[in-house]
Design a protein around this motif. Structure first.
Motif, PDB file in Angstrom:
ATOM      1  N   SER A 115      62.830 -43.456 -74.870  1.00 38.88           N
ATOM      2  CA  SER A 115      62.025 -41.634 -73.699  1.00 38.88           C
ATOM      3  C   SER A 115      61.135 -41.901 -74.174  1.00 38.88           C
ATOM      4  N   GLY A 116      60.374 -41.401 -73.608  1.00 37.21           N
ATOM      5  CA  GLY A 116      58.489 -40.882 -73.062  1.00 37.21           C
ATOM      6  C   GLY A 116      58.483 -39.869 -73.721  1.00 37.21           C
ATOM      7  N   VAL A 117      57.127 -39.716 -73.460  1.00 38.75           N
ATOM      8  CA  VAL A 117      56.865 -38.308 -74.137  1.00 38.75           C
ATOM      9  C   VAL A 117      55.119 -38.279 -73.804  1.00 38.75           C
ATOM     10  N   THR A 118      54.869 -36.880 -73.350  1.00 38.30           N
ATOM     11  CA  THR A 118      53.113 -36.684 -74.136  1.00 38.30           C
ATOM     12  C   THR A 118      52.811 -37.718 -71.790  1.00 38.30           C
ATOM     13  N   GLN A 119      53.039 -37.561 -71.316  1.00 38.27           N
ATOM     14  CA  GLN A 119      52.396 -38.151 -69.933  1.00 38.27           C
ATOM     15  C   GLN A 119      51.035 -37.174 -69.509  1.00 38.27           C
ATOM     16  N   THR A 120      50.332 -37.974 -68.762  1.00 37.58           N
ATOM     17  CA  THR A 120      48.885 -37.187 -68.963  1.00 37.58           C
ATOM     18  C   THR A 120      49.046 -36.938 -67.356  1.00 37.58           C
ATOM     19  N   LYS A 121      47.874 -36.038 -66.751  1.00 36.75           N
ATOM     20  CA  LYS A 121      47.501 -35.908 -65.183  1.00 36.75           C
ATOM     21  C   LYS A 121      47.015 -36.914 -64.658  1.00 36.75           C
ATOM     22  N   VAL A 122      48.336 -36.811 -63.379  1.00 40.10           N
ATOM     23  CA  VAL A 122      47.004 -37.237 -62.102  1.00 40.10           C
ATOM     24  C   VAL A 122      45.637 -37.529 -61.969  1.00 40.10           C
ATOM     25  N   TYR A 123      44.779 -38.216 -61.487  1.00 41.34           N
ATOM     26  CA  TYR A 123      43.880 -38.523 -61.196  1.00 41.34           C
ATOM     27  C   TYR A 123      43.206 -38.251 -62.567  1.00 41.34           C
ATOM     28  N   ALA A 124      43.734 -38.583 -63.490  1.00 43.56           N
ATOM     29  CA  ALA A 124      42.127 -38.897 -64.875  1.00 43.56           C
ATOM     30  C   ALA A 124      41.932 -40.038 -65.043  1.00 43.56           C
ATOM     31  N   TYR A 125      40.921 -40.135 -65.484  1.00 49.60           N
ATOM     32  CA  TYR A 125      40.347 -41.503 -66.070  1.00 49.60           C
ATOM     33  C   TYR A 125      39.809 -41.805 -67.187  1.00 49.60           C
ATOM     34  N   GLU A 126      39.415 -42.843 -67.222  1.00 52.46           N
ATOM     35  CA  GLU A 126      38.609 -44.103 -69.039  1.00 52.46           C
ATOM     36  C   GLU A 126      36.850 -44.323 -68.113  1.00 52.46           C
ATOM     37  N   VAL A 127      36.430 -44.262 -69.433  1.00 53.60           N
ATOM     38  CA  VAL A 127      35.335 -44.108 -69.485  1.00 53.60           C
ATOM     39  C   VAL A 127      34.544 -44.497 -70.031  1.00 53.60           C
ATOM     40  N   ALA A 128      34.138 -46.551 -69.569  1.00 51.16           N
ATOM     41  CA  ALA A 128      33.808 -47.456 -70.425  1.00 51.16           C
ATOM     42  C   ALA A 128      33.277 -47.559 -70.507  1.00 51.16           C
ATOM     43  N   LEU A 129      31.969 -48.541 -71.607  1.00 49.60           N
ATOM     44  CA  LEU A 129      31.087 -49.437 -71.979  1.00 49.60           C
ATOM     45  C   LEU A 129      31.543 -50.713 -72.966  1.00 49.60           C
ATOM     46  N   PHE A 130      31.032 -51.877 -72.470  1.00 51.24           N
ATOM     47  CA  PHE A 130      31.785 -52.842 -73.634  1.00 51.24           C
ATOM     48  C   PHE A 130      30.306 -53.762 -74.029  1.00 51.24           C
ATOM     49  N   GLY A 131      30.555 -54.658 -74.903  1.00 55.92           N
ATOM     50  CA  GLY A 131      29.062 -55.306 -76.022  1.00 55.92           C
ATOM     51  C   GLY A 131      30.532 -55.929 -76.269  1.00 55.92           C
TER      52      GLY A 131
END
Length: 218
Positions: A3-19
Motif C-alpha cells: 500500500s502506498g500513502v501520502t502521495q504528493t500534488k501534481v506539478y510539484a518540483y524539486e529544486v537542487a544544487l550539486f557539488g
C-alpha cells in the motif's frame, strides 16, 4: 500486501544544487555546513534506480518517460532502518528557464511493504543500485546530503565500504516538493520554486570558497 500513502500534488518540483570535493577537504566543509544548519545526523542509504519497460517506445513517440527511484535508510547506531520511499522525476526544466539551479518535476510516495515489487507492477525494471554513506543536514526547507558512494558486492548485493580517498558528493535540495505559485489568500503557506531557489543559493553563498555548488542536468 502493498500500500502506498501520502502521495504528493501534481506539478510539484524539486529544486537542487550539486557539488563534490576531495576527502582532504572533509573537515573544513563539515565544520562550515554544521555551523549553518539546524541539525545533523549520519546517513546510510540504499537507492535503486528503475527504468520503464516502455522507455524507448515513449521516447520514439516524443513522450517523456518518468524516472523512478526507490530509497530507504539502512539505519545503524541510533538511526533506525526506514521503509521504502518511491521518487518519480521528469527531466529538469530548461537552463534558460532556471539557470541558477536544477528544477525538475518530482513526486514522492511512502511505501508500506515491498517497493521493488510495486515498481515492477508499475512496469519498471531495476537498472542499478547505489549505497550512500555520510551525513545529512537540515536547513529550513532544505535537506543537505554529503556522502561517498559505496560499491556493491556482486555476490551478496551488500555495500563495500568506500576507500578513504573516494570523492565526496553533496546534494542541497528541497526536503519536500514545492509549488510553482504562492497560495491564494486564506490558504496555508507553501514553498514556491522561486523561494526554494533563493534558499539553495543562500547555501551556495555560505559554502563559497570551500565548495562549488552548481546546477546539474541529471
Amino acid at each position: 500486501m502493498l500500500s502506498g500513502v501520502t502521495q504528493t500534488k501534481v506539478y510539484a518540483y524539486e529544486v537542487a544544487l550539486f557539488g563534490e570535493f576531495f576527502a582532504r577537504d572533509l573537515k573544513a566543509i563539515l565544520n562550515r555546513i554544521t555551523l549553518h544548519t539546524e541539525s545533523a545526523a549520519p546517513m546510510h542509504t540504499r537507492e535503486i534506480v528503475f527504468e520503464h519497460l516502455g522507455t524507448h517506445l515513449l521516447q520514439s513517440q516524443g513522450e517523456e518517460p518518468v524516472l523512478l527511484r526507490a530509497r530507504k535508510e539502512l539505519g545503524g547506531g541510533d538511526v533506525k532502518e526506514s521503509g521504502w520511499t518511491l521518487y518519480s522525476y521528469l527531466k529538469p526544466e530548461s537552463v534558460r528557464v532556471h539557470p541558477e539551479a536544477t528544477v525538475r518535476p518530482w513526486a514522492t510516495c511512502e511505501v508500506m511493504g515491498d517497493a521493488l515489487s510495486l515498481a515492477s507492477a508499475l512496469g519498471y525494471v531495476q537498472r542499478s543500485q547505489i549505497y550512500k554513506r555520510g551525513y545529512v543536514f537540515r536547513r529550513g526547507p532544505l535537506i543537505i546530503q554529503m556522502f561517498q558512494q559505496e560499491q556493491v558486492d556482486p555476490k551478496t548485493s551488500l555495500p563495500i565500504p568506500a576507500h578513504a580517498d573516494t570523492l565526496w558528493e553533496v546534494e542541497v535540495k528541497t526536503a519536500s516538493p514545492v509549488n510553482t505559485t504562492a497560495p491564494q489568500s486564506g490558504q496555508m503557506q507553501a514553498n514556491t520554486v522561486r523561494s526554494a531557489i533563493e534558499a539553495v543559493l543562500e547555501v551556495q553563498l555560505v559554502m563559497k570558497g570551500l565548495l562549488d555548488l552548481r546546477r546539474q542536468d541529471i
